[in-house]
Motif scaffolding. Sequence first.
Motif, PDB file in Angstrom:
ATOM      1  N   GLY A  52      89.935  54.257  14.684  1.00 45.23           N
ATOM      2  CA  GLY A  52      89.129  53.699  13.602  1.00 45.23           C
ATOM      3  C   GLY A  52      89.506  52.263  13.275  1.00 45.23           C
ATOM      4  O   GLY A  52      89.429  51.843  12.121  1.00 45.23           O
ATOM      5  N   ALA A  95      90.881  58.927  10.810  1.00 50.28           N
ATOM      6  CA  ALA A  95      91.180  57.512  11.041  1.00 50.28           C
ATOM      7  C   ALA A  95      90.210  56.577  10.318  1.00 50.28           C
ATOM      8  O   ALA A  95      90.593  55.507   9.879  1.00 50.28           O
ATOM      9  N   LYS A  96      88.954  56.972  10.206  1.00 53.35           N
ATOM     10  CA  LYS A  96      87.956  56.100   9.569  1.00 53.35           C
ATOM     11  C   LYS A  96      87.778  56.442   8.092  1.00 53.35           C
ATOM     12  O   LYS A  96      86.991  55.815   7.401  1.00 53.35           O
ATOM     13  N   ASP A  97      88.473  57.467   7.645  1.00 54.22           N
ATOM     14  CA  ASP A  97      88.253  58.036   6.316  1.00 54.22           C
ATOM     15  C   ASP A  97      86.813  58.490   6.132  1.00 54.22           C
ATOM     16  O   ASP A  97      86.296  58.543   5.014  1.00 54.22           O
ATOM     17  N   PHE A  98      86.159  58.765   7.223  1.00 50.89           N
ATOM     18  CA  PHE A  98      84.952  59.598   7.208  1.00 50.89           C
ATOM     19  C   PHE A  98      84.919  60.351   8.529  1.00 50.89           C
ATOM     20  O   PHE A  98      85.465  59.870   9.529  1.00 50.89           O
TER      21      PHE A  98
ATOM     22  N   SER B 322      86.252  52.346   3.840  1.00 51.29           N
ATOM     23  CA  SER B 322      87.178  53.416   3.455  1.00 51.29           C
ATOM     24  C   SER B 322      88.461  53.360   4.260  1.00 51.29           C
ATOM     25  O   SER B 322      89.538  53.703   3.780  1.00 51.29           O
ATOM     26  N   ARG B 323      88.337  52.921   5.520  1.00 49.54           N
ATOM     27  CA  ARG B 323      89.485  52.986   6.436  1.00 49.54           C
ATOM     28  C   ARG B 323      90.637  52.081   6.019  1.00 49.54           C
ATOM     29  O   ARG B 323      91.740  52.239   6.537  1.00 49.54           O
ATOM     30  N   ARG B 328      97.322  53.028   8.416  1.00 57.27           N
ATOM     31  CA  ARG B 328      97.522  52.645   9.818  1.00 57.27           C
ATOM     32  C   ARG B 328      97.809  51.165  10.063  1.00 57.27           C
ATOM     33  O   ARG B 328      98.492  50.821  11.021  1.00 57.27           O
ATOM     34  N   TYR B 329      97.219  50.288   9.268  1.00 57.27           N
ATOM     35  CA  TYR B 329      97.359  48.846   9.534  1.00 57.27           C
ATOM     36  C   TYR B 329      97.044  48.103   8.246  1.00 57.27           C
ATOM     37  O   TYR B 329      96.536  48.676   7.286  1.00 57.27           O
TER      38      TYR B 329
END
Lengths: 480, 480
Positions: A52, A95-98, B322-323, B328-329
Amino acid sequence: MIGHEPSLPDDWELVVGLEVHVELATKTKLFCGCANQFSSEPNTNVCPTCLGLPGSLPVLNGQAVAFAMTLGRALGCEVRPSVMARKNYFYPDMAKDFQTTQYDQPTNVDGELRLADGSVVGIERAHIEEDAGKTSHVGGGGRIGDANYSLVDYNRAGVPLVEIVSRPEIRSVEQARAYVSELRNILLAIGVSDARMEEGSLRVDANVSVRPTGSQELRTRCEIKNINSIRSMGRAIEYEAKRHVDLYASGESPHQETRHWDEDGGRTTPGRSKEDAEDYRYFQEPDLVPLVPTAEEVAAIDEQLPMLPAQRRHRLTQLAPNSADAATIVVERGQDDLVVAAVAAGADAERLLTRVQNDLAVDDWTKVDAEGLAALIGMETAGELTATQTKQVLAELVNHGGDPRTIAEALGFEAMSDDALAGLVDGLIADHPDEWNRFVAGDEGERRKMQGFFTGQIMKATQGQADGRAVADLLNGRAG
Amino acid sequence: MTALELAAEVRSGQRRAVDVLEEYLTRIDTHEASIHAFNEVTTDLARQQAQAVDDDVQAGRDPGPLAGVPVAFKDNMCTRGIPTTCSSRILENWRPPYDATVVQKVRAAGAITIGKTNLDEFAMGSSTENSAFGPTRNPLDLSRVPGGSSGGSAAAVAAGFAALALGSDTGGSIRQPAAFCGLVGMKPTYGAVSRYGLVAFGSSLDQIGPFAANVADAAALYEVIGGHDPLDSTSIPDLAPTVLDSIDRGVEGLRIGIVRELSGGAGSVEGIRSDVVDRVQAAAVALEAAGATVEEVSVPSTTLGLSAYYLVAPAEASSNLSRYDGVRYGLRVDAATTGEMNAATRTEGFGTEVKRRIMLGTYALSAGYYDAFYGKSLKVRTLMLQEFAAVYQRFDLLLTPTAPTTAFPLGERTADPMTMYVNDVCTIPSNLIGHPAISVPFGVGHDGLPVGVQVLGPALSEALIFRAAATLEAAAEMDR
């Protein structure tokens, strides 16, 4: 698989719907070229898309779509034009929060699963979605709330799943087990998943509610998660149903919520309730285009569908109408092709199915061929071998293969003629007049007891090579 | 000298790319401090690339159509190993492990990566004042904004820091800054240029496009970046982005409509300044003089565009952003629990405008509000598509102002988001329906600042809008 939870009182009926997540056995993930193999070193099968990373985009895996549509057709679903959607929620392993999934326009709708007992469970939908990564909570209490820290492995992120949602038409724990078992058989038959529940490639959530027997209402349900085996599923459903009945009995009602199955405690514990359930804010995934399968594509899938378990059972029961249970077991073991071929080679279907069900419960039967099996059953049917002898020859066939007649001769099984057996029986009657009287004149119980006595004596004399049924026939014949 | 002339000289060995580059770097050294076009000037990388171009020429290899041309990239396009910040604290110092497709293509054409340009945070804004790293100023008048959100790219070209630049256009973010800085700026048909590696804002609206000082240079850069990309599922298959070879064909016989609702007169949206309207009228006269027929046409749904846009874009943004959760980063602000860490990171990492749009979008997608907001905005898009399709039955192209005003002073509109949003009223329709549009400078307003006129065309009419733009450019030069 013996249920040891108390079952429901008669005036309550169980209402269960199952949501089964199945990992598709594609080479690569759903939206990128990473290997679909999450047993590797953590975070090695990852790329910008499945991590993501900003700027990354999904590209839908055609093989995953083909597998999903194949499963849909195997479940008798209508395969429809569909779109992917975003399900928005924050969680570190998303990972993408969706989650990219399907919402109001899934690929497969309105199917059914025909179980071995003849019952049918409706399938509401079977939609495509991506899996999340795997979080390990380390230290402290080992849970998200009390761990010292957490690690996330994204190898599983983006692995293709199909979620199969049944209608709430399951009425017993046995039926729920049969449903999962049948679904698993179908998945294996069409080769879209290895469907291993213990490894998580097949995961079951159960929506459980109860209602007064005879009622058609659907009462408040609870969704049970964290079910790790078919056995756990049965226990979880029974526990939860009982909990609902107890609540109603004490004038209360269950709340709609997600609950977790606690395997060690043998109970369900509350998770999120509907009141604080997240609003997933679904909307169509703008980074992907709609899927529009053509009639030709669907027809091509239908053409390539292998024979499914229900069809295989039907094929056997056509041959042996009285052996439905044996047919189910034989199909589950994958021995039905052998049976069909042996019937074609002349074996009596009913006798054959019984023999295979009872005496071919082995992992490896590759040395047994249809002709040999048919010949063996032929010998048994003709009375050349007794049941016991037949089993022994079959065991030899499993281990070494070969010609059953040669094996029987090598084992010294000589066909005992009817005359020889009759002679033995007559001699025995003469030697044991009291017992014979009790057989002839006794009541049902006495008669059965004495039949056991005579049969035992004959078996002793023939070292088990006589046919018990033939002995019984002779005794009854002599008694008049 | 145009970018194409410069490339021709480098390709033929008349000038060395390294010498060209040093001229640009010198200008940056002198003026960047007062303009702040860049988040990062990639001096070392640029020098390596220029040397490689010269080596190619020396060795008799053609470095490509943009040989030695310094190109600036908006800082929302991923550049491998080079910070890609979106002018946000939350991505400060984030270095992508991969290049955006457009970055690869521009490099493959022999161009030099001179730097990453400032923008409104995550491309949300119309003035480049919403950057976490400070605003960019308009090189033509340092008291004024360069427009936005691609203000850094526009300023870089206008100040002579780069011969060409790429921007992204979600609601006018290329065309409006081009108009404010006296440049040509073009938004391609949705799907004509790959979005892979463009950090998403509104995924169904975002397109990357060129900035140049003249029409032919913009066309050349479009040809380099256009075409199908298998990594972007919304990329148009088999697209040949050929526009240069027909650019001089003029507008003889073309039917051009002036959109009444965006023309400042009766029935128009309010706020379009009369001196801007005058320039559009002058452009119409110029097009007629070149052989086109021009008449007014009504496209009523254009007045709904602004409202629809400010639902669609924030809705998609709320999901796309959202991500940025600290896992993660990018920025992480530690806190006791994961949820609190997410919240603290986002509270500190995002600026006010980004938060405003995330909240707008979250609301628009929420259960119970979806139909009234997001759902309705989708209907507006459909309605607009239908209306424009009908209009393009009678017209080849449409003409409107690019922005209601010329470049406004810094700080003038930051207090009231609505006055800022209204800036986009003329550019938004093209994004909502995915059609191409170009802004061409056409004289100045009463304040002496450049006015851009906008040419709109149906999907994939890039060749035609470049032709009309070239005609207007020639007429504007005659005027001068």
